[in-house]
Design a protein around this motif. Sequence first.
Motif, PDB file in Angstrom:
ATOM      1  N   TYR A  56       1.011  -1.127  -0.112  1.00 10.72           N
ATOM      2  CA  TYR A  56      -0.007  -0.169  -0.261  1.00 10.72           C
ATOM      3  C   TYR A  56       1.330   1.560   0.453  1.00 10.72           C
ATOM      4  N   GLN A  57       2.000   1.214   0.663  1.00  9.49           N
ATOM      5  CA  GLN A  57       2.464   2.389   0.710  1.00  9.49           C
ATOM      6  C   GLN A  57       3.489   2.540  -0.246  1.00  9.49           C
ATOM      7  N   SER A  58       3.657   1.536  -1.447  1.00 11.53           N
ATOM      8  CA  SER A  58       4.553   1.551  -2.483  1.00 11.53           C
ATOM      9  C   SER A  58       3.441   2.346  -3.655  1.00 11.53           C
ATOM     10  N   ALA A  59       2.637   1.485  -3.430  1.00 16.37           N
ATOM     11  CA  ALA A  59       1.142   1.954  -4.702  1.00 16.37           C
ATOM     12  C   ALA A  59       0.705   3.761  -4.178  1.00 16.37           C
ATOM     13  N   ALA A  60       1.293   4.525  -2.984  1.00 18.43           N
ATOM     14  CA  ALA A  60       1.113   5.839  -2.714  1.00 18.43           C
ATOM     15  C   ALA A  60       2.246   6.356  -2.759  1.00 18.43           C
ATOM     16  N   MET A  61       3.847   6.045  -2.600  1.00 21.44           N
ATOM     17  CA  MET A  61       4.917   5.879  -3.572  1.00 21.44           C
ATOM     18  C   MET A  61       4.965   6.776  -4.355  1.00 21.44           C
ATOM     19  N   VAL A  62       4.424   5.716  -5.535  1.00 19.86           N
ATOM     20  CA  VAL A  62       4.159   5.966  -7.714  1.00 19.86           C
ATOM     21  C   VAL A  62       2.808   6.677  -7.456  1.00 19.86           C
ATOM     22  N   THR A  63       2.131   6.791  -6.704  1.00 21.98           N
ATOM     23  CA  THR A  63       0.768   8.381  -7.104  1.00 21.98           C
ATOM     24  C   THR A  63       1.636   9.549  -6.289  1.00 21.98           C
ATOM     25  N   VAL A  64       2.560   9.403  -5.806  1.00 24.15           N
ATOM     26  CA  VAL A  64       3.212  10.570  -5.541  1.00 24.15           C
ATOM     27  C   VAL A  64       4.370  11.020  -6.157  1.00 24.15           C
ATOM     28  N   TRP A  65       4.965   9.644  -7.081  1.00 26.30           N
ATOM     29  CA  TRP A  65       5.621   9.853  -7.765  1.00 26.30           C
ATOM     30  C   TRP A  65       4.806  10.673  -9.664  1.00 26.30           C
ATOM     31  N   PHE A  66       4.144  10.198  -9.786  1.00 26.70           N
ATOM     32  CA  PHE A  66       3.332   9.961 -10.582  1.00 26.70           C
ATOM     33  C   PHE A  66       3.106  12.139 -10.560  1.00 26.70           C
ATOM     34  N   LEU A  67       2.788  12.595  -9.672  1.00 27.55           N
ATOM     35  CA  LEU A  67       2.329  13.766  -9.071  1.00 27.55           C
ATOM     36  C   LEU A  67       4.125  14.753  -9.621  1.00 27.55           C
ATOM     37  N   LEU A  68       4.819  14.488  -9.138  1.00 28.93           N
ATOM     38  CA  LEU A  68       5.877  15.262  -8.794  1.00 28.93           C
ATOM     39  C   LEU A  68       6.931  15.263 -10.262  1.00 28.93           C
ATOM     40  N   GLU A  69       6.512  14.098 -10.672  1.00 26.10           N
ATOM     41  CA  GLU A  69       6.766  13.884 -12.523  1.00 26.10           C
ATOM     42  C   GLU A  69       5.499  15.467 -13.530  1.00 26.10           C
ATOM     43  N   TYR A  70       4.601  15.132 -12.822  1.00 29.53           N
ATOM     44  CA  TYR A  70       3.112  15.954 -13.869  1.00 29.53           C
ATOM     45  C   TYR A  70       3.943  17.547 -13.974  1.00 29.53           C
ATOM     46  N   PHE A  71       4.429  18.029 -12.184  1.00 29.88           N
ATOM     47  CA  PHE A  71       4.837  19.376 -12.015  1.00 29.88           C
ATOM     48  C   PHE A  71       6.174  19.150 -12.058  1.00 29.88           C
TER      49      PHE A  71
END
Length: 257
Positions: free
Chosen positions: A146-161
């Motif tokens: 679950y934490q890895s999935a949350a990290m992936v979500t944060v990663w996509f957001l950082l890449e988007y910005f």
Amino acid sequence: MSQQALRSEPLPSSVDEAPADVPEFIAAESFPPLTFLLEEVRSPGMVRADIDALIVGLGRPPAPDEPLRERADLLLGLLDRSNPVGDYAGSGGMKVRHAAKEALLAMGYPYAMELPPELVEAKGVDSRAAGLSAGNVTLAVASALYQSAAMVTVWFLLEYFRMPAAAEVTFGIGSVLWIFTVLSLMGHHSRSRDMQSIASVVLWAAAVLWILVALPLAVFTYGVALIFIPWHLALWTAISLRPEAEEEAPTKRAPSP
């Protein structure tokens, strides 16, 4: 045939093999009895090696001339909750009481039927000493996923910005989390307190990090972030995989005069 030839003839093979059998026979009969090992543990100068010797002795099958009734009574005495010897733990973490339970069960009928009911119903004499539970393993793996999935979500957001450096840091944190989760599980399985302690620092740090992320977001999302951000899973994992209590070292023997 001359007498000189007879003297030079080798002895029969049965005679040659006899001395080789003697040490094995002596070694099999040289194990100290349980009563002696128990007295060593009860002595004022007891050390950890005495507890280890008693636990090893409890794991051996009864000697051919050992009265089974006396052995069963000794084991039942060690299983008594009022007997402090049962709480002594060896170098591997196993308690004497747990070893006595296994020894009594190994004796079979009718002695195994005398096992106290509270020990029959329990999964083990000491849940911490029985090893890592399946529930803790499942929780740790689910939490890491679950934490890895949350990290992936944060990663996509950082890449988007367009923040690639921060995205790489997020990926690194996720990798470290998996490494130390596995390290903690290995430490509990092998009963290595050093591995448990090292991994516990990272697991607690992850829980604190998620709490710091969840609290500000909870203000802007009216508390919804507290449900989805895995601070609760990280915190529960850190608690369930905390290091085992360190056993108190036995009193050392007094030096010989």
